[in-house]
Design a protein around this motif. Sequence first.
Motif, PDB file in Angstrom:
ATOM      1  N   TRP A 179     -48.523   8.117  51.601  1.00  0.00           N
ATOM      2  CA  TRP A 179     -49.291   9.219  50.995  1.00  0.00           C
ATOM      3  C   TRP A 179     -49.312   9.082  49.477  1.00  0.00           C
ATOM      4  CZ3 TRP A 179     -48.032  13.294  47.717  1.00  0.00           C
ATOM      5  CH2 TRP A 179     -49.016  14.301  47.609  1.00  0.00           C
ATOM      6  N   LEU A 180     -48.124   8.780  48.931  1.00  0.00           N
ATOM      7  CA  LEU A 180     -48.045   8.594  47.475  1.00  0.00           C
ATOM      8  C   LEU A 180     -48.887   7.404  47.024  1.00  0.00           C
ATOM      9  CD1 LEU A 180     -44.238   9.278  46.817  1.00  0.00           C
ATOM     10  CD2 LEU A 180     -46.175  10.702  46.133  1.00  0.00           C
ATOM     11  N   ASN A 181     -48.797   6.307  47.765  1.00  0.00           N
ATOM     12  CA  ASN A 181     -49.607   5.133  47.413  1.00  0.00           C
ATOM     13  C   ASN A 181     -51.090   5.435  47.498  1.00  0.00           C
ATOM     14  OD1 ASN A 181     -47.406   3.486  46.910  1.00  0.00           O
ATOM     15  ND2 ASN A 181     -47.295   2.714  49.017  1.00  0.00           N
ATOM     16  N   ALA A 182     -51.456   6.207  48.543  1.00  0.00           N
ATOM     17  CA  ALA A 182     -52.867   6.562  48.704  1.00  0.00           C
ATOM     18  C   ALA A 182     -53.332   7.443  47.548  1.00  0.00           C
ATOM     19  CB  ALA A 182     -53.077   7.267  50.038  1.00  0.00           C
ATOM     20  N   LYS A 183     -52.498   8.416  47.172  1.00  0.00           N
ATOM     21  CA  LYS A 183     -52.842   9.290  46.055  1.00  0.00           C
ATOM     22  C   LYS A 183     -52.914   8.504  44.745  1.00  0.00           C
ATOM     23  CE  LYS A 183     -53.432  13.355  47.817  1.00  0.00           C
ATOM     24  NZ  LYS A 183     -54.723  14.037  47.658  1.00  0.00           N
ATOM     25  N   PHE A 184     -51.963   7.576  44.598  1.00  0.00           N
ATOM     26  CA  PHE A 184     -51.957   6.754  43.382  1.00  0.00           C
ATOM     27  C   PHE A 184     -53.219   5.901  43.293  1.00  0.00           C
ATOM     28  CE2 PHE A 184     -50.982   2.719  41.282  1.00  0.00           C
ATOM     29  CZ  PHE A 184     -50.613   3.184  40.032  1.00  0.00           C
ATOM     30  N   GLU A 185     -53.557   5.261  44.417  1.00  0.00           N
ATOM     31  CA  GLU A 185     -54.756   4.432  44.439  1.00  0.00           C
ATOM     32  C   GLU A 185     -56.010   5.263  44.177  1.00  0.00           C
ATOM     33  OE1 GLU A 185     -55.104   1.251  44.578  1.00  0.00           O
ATOM     34  OE2 GLU A 185     -52.954   0.824  44.789  1.00  0.00           O
ATOM     35  N   GLU A 186     -55.998   6.492  44.758  1.00  0.00           N
ATOM     36  CA  GLU A 186     -57.148   7.379  44.562  1.00  0.00           C
ATOM     37  C   GLU A 186     -57.300   7.753  43.090  1.00  0.00           C
ATOM     38  OE1 GLU A 186     -58.537  11.879  45.873  1.00  0.00           O
ATOM     39  OE2 GLU A 186     -57.013  10.829  47.059  1.00  0.00           O
ATOM     40  N   ARG A 187     -56.169   8.127  42.471  1.00  0.00           N
ATOM     41  CA  ARG A 187     -56.229   8.513  41.059  1.00  0.00           C
ATOM     42  C   ARG A 187     -56.528   7.309  40.165  1.00  0.00           C
ATOM     43  NH1 ARG A 187     -52.102  13.379  39.513  1.00  0.00           N
ATOM     44  NH2 ARG A 187     -52.713  14.791  41.206  1.00  0.00           N
ATOM     45  N   LEU A 188     -55.988   6.158  40.538  1.00  0.00           N
ATOM     46  CA  LEU A 188     -56.262   4.950  39.764  1.00  0.00           C
ATOM     47  C   LEU A 188     -57.746   4.591  39.820  1.00  0.00           C
ATOM     48  CD1 LEU A 188     -55.203   2.593  38.076  1.00  0.00           C
ATOM     49  CD2 LEU A 188     -54.755   1.354  40.214  1.00  0.00           C
ATOM     50  N   ALA A 189     -58.337   4.722  41.011  1.00  0.00           N
ATOM     51  CA  ALA A 189     -59.760   4.442  41.169  1.00  0.00           C
ATOM     52  C   ALA A 189     -60.601   5.420  40.352  1.00  0.00           C
ATOM     53  CB  ALA A 189     -60.150   4.506  42.647  1.00  0.00           C
ATOM     54  N   ALA A 190     -60.187   6.712  40.394  1.00  0.00           N
ATOM     55  CA  ALA A 190     -60.915   7.722  39.615  1.00  0.00           C
ATOM     56  C   ALA A 190     -60.803   7.441  38.119  1.00  0.00           C
ATOM     57  CB  ALA A 190     -60.375   9.116  39.936  1.00  0.00           C
TER      58      ALA A 190
ATOM     59  N   VAL B  23     -36.218  10.588  61.747  1.00  0.00           N
ATOM     60  CA  VAL B  23     -37.105  11.517  60.994  1.00  0.00           C
ATOM     61  C   VAL B  23     -37.186  11.116  59.535  1.00  0.00           C
ATOM     62  CG1 VAL B  23     -37.342  13.917  60.221  1.00  0.00           C
ATOM     63  CG2 VAL B  23     -36.738  13.427  62.613  1.00  0.00           C
ATOM     64  N   TRP B  24     -36.012  10.773  58.956  1.00  0.00           N
ATOM     65  CA  TRP B  24     -35.999  10.337  57.547  1.00  0.00           C
ATOM     66  C   TRP B  24     -36.849   9.097  57.350  1.00  0.00           C
ATOM     67  CZ3 TRP B  24     -35.462  11.482  52.802  1.00  0.00           C
ATOM     68  CH2 TRP B  24     -35.245  10.480  51.835  1.00  0.00           C
ATOM     69  N   TRP B  25     -36.730   8.194  58.305  1.00  0.00           N
ATOM     70  CA  TRP B  25     -37.549   6.968  58.211  1.00  0.00           C
ATOM     71  C   TRP B  25     -39.032   7.296  58.260  1.00  0.00           C
ATOM     72  CZ3 TRP B  25     -40.865   4.781  61.866  1.00  0.00           C
ATOM     73  CH2 TRP B  25     -41.377   3.520  61.531  1.00  0.00           C
ATOM     74  N   LEU B  26     -39.394   8.209  59.199  1.00  0.00           N
ATOM     75  CA  LEU B  26     -40.801   8.619  59.279  1.00  0.00           C
ATOM     76  C   LEU B  26     -41.256   9.284  57.983  1.00  0.00           C
ATOM     77  CD1 LEU B  26     -41.075  10.113  62.916  1.00  0.00           C
ATOM     78  CD2 LEU B  26     -42.091   7.977  62.050  1.00  0.00           C
ATOM     79  N   PHE B  27     -40.392  10.191  57.464  1.00  0.00           N
ATOM     80  CA  PHE B  27     -40.751  10.900  56.236  1.00  0.00           C
ATOM     81  C   PHE B  27     -40.936   9.926  55.075  1.00  0.00           C
ATOM     82  CE2 PHE B  27     -39.269  12.810  52.282  1.00  0.00           C
ATOM     83  CZ  PHE B  27     -40.209  13.829  52.135  1.00  0.00           C
ATOM     84  N   ARG B  28     -39.997   9.016  54.991  1.00  0.00           N
ATOM     85  CA  ARG B  28     -40.053   8.043  53.889  1.00  0.00           C
ATOM     86  C   ARG B  28     -41.281   7.158  54.008  1.00  0.00           C
ATOM     87  NH1 ARG B  28     -35.432   3.474  52.472  1.00  0.00           N
ATOM     88  NH2 ARG B  28     -36.572   2.536  50.713  1.00  0.00           N
ATOM     89  N   THR B  29     -41.562   6.684  55.205  1.00  0.00           N
ATOM     90  CA  THR B  29     -42.705   5.790  55.415  1.00  0.00           C
ATOM     91  C   THR B  29     -44.024   6.483  55.077  1.00  0.00           C
ATOM     92  OG1 THR B  29     -41.521   4.588  57.147  1.00  0.00           O
ATOM     93  CG2 THR B  29     -43.927   4.383  57.092  1.00  0.00           C
ATOM     94  N   PHE B  30     -44.193   7.676  55.672  1.00  0.00           N
ATOM     95  CA  PHE B  30     -45.459   8.390  55.453  1.00  0.00           C
ATOM     96  C   PHE B  30     -45.565   8.931  54.027  1.00  0.00           C
ATOM     97  CE2 PHE B  30     -45.394   8.473  60.122  1.00  0.00           C
ATOM     98  CZ  PHE B  30     -46.679   8.030  60.378  1.00  0.00           C
ATOM     99  N   SER B  31     -44.409   9.288  53.429  1.00  0.00           N
ATOM    100  CA  SER B  31     -44.429   9.744  52.033  1.00  0.00           C
ATOM    101  C   SER B  31     -44.895   8.639  51.107  1.00  0.00           C
ATOM    102  CB  SER B  31     -43.035  10.241  51.616  1.00  0.00           C
ATOM    103  OG  SER B  31     -42.688  11.394  52.344  1.00  0.00           O
ATOM    104  N   GLU B  32     -44.358   7.432  51.341  1.00  0.00           N
ATOM    105  CA  GLU B  32     -44.748   6.294  50.511  1.00  0.00           C
ATOM    106  C   GLU B  32     -46.233   5.996  50.680  1.00  0.00           C
ATOM    107  OE1 GLU B  32     -42.266   3.014  51.423  1.00  0.00           O
ATOM    108  OE2 GLU B  32     -40.543   3.784  50.299  1.00  0.00           O
TER     109      GLU B  32
END
Length: 235
Positions: free
Chosen positions: A30-41, A19-28
């Motif tokens: 999600w964070l990367n996606a949000k970062f890329e989204e904000r960077l693009a904006a 579960v921790w591995w899943l959380f960490r993977t998907f969190s990263e």
Amino acid sequence: MFAFVGYLVVGVGAVGAFVWWLFRTFSEKWLNAKFEERLAAYKHEQQKELEHLKFTINAQMDRATKLHQKEFEALPEAWARLMDAHGITVSLVSRYQSHPDLSRMRPDQLEDFLVHSKLAEWQRQLVRDAGDKTSAYRNQIEPFKIARARKASRKFYLYFRKNGIFIREPIKQKFDALDQLMLSALSEHEMNFQHQTREFKSIDRLASEGEKMVKALESEVQQRLWDSTRQETTN
């Protein structure tokens, strides 16, 4: 039982790790996606600001270029028209006037001179019949000279009135000061001619100060024209 508990603990631990591995993977992700989204904006906003700034600078440069071009055209033309009026006015109002001595001319010389003058036939006849032909000729020809000076002065005035907005204020004031001095001298001369008076205040001022004013204005006009040329080259 202890073995079962052990297996259970190990199982729970494995599930927790998974579960921790899943959380960490998907969190990263999600964070990367949000970062890329904000960077693009952010990049988009930056690009919009840069485009707006570029448009503003180009618009200002375009206005400045057009204004400099108008000034570059207006200054030489205003100078030329004022100098035409100045030359005609100074020649007209000068205290030292020279006229051909018509009274000493032979009849054929006098006739040839009158035919090629601007006088109408009735005015020529007045000169022919006059005892003092030189004075009679001056009295008839002087209104033509005054009208010529007035025409040159008005030609400058109309152009200056229309295009003076493109001329910078210090230079504009010098144009106006010289023009007013010339008009005063011309009006004084016209009054002297019409009323046989002898007022020379403005005429003498034009003779004493006019040339200095011309030189000062010439220097400023020339400097401004060269400054405009250098500025256009730099731009």
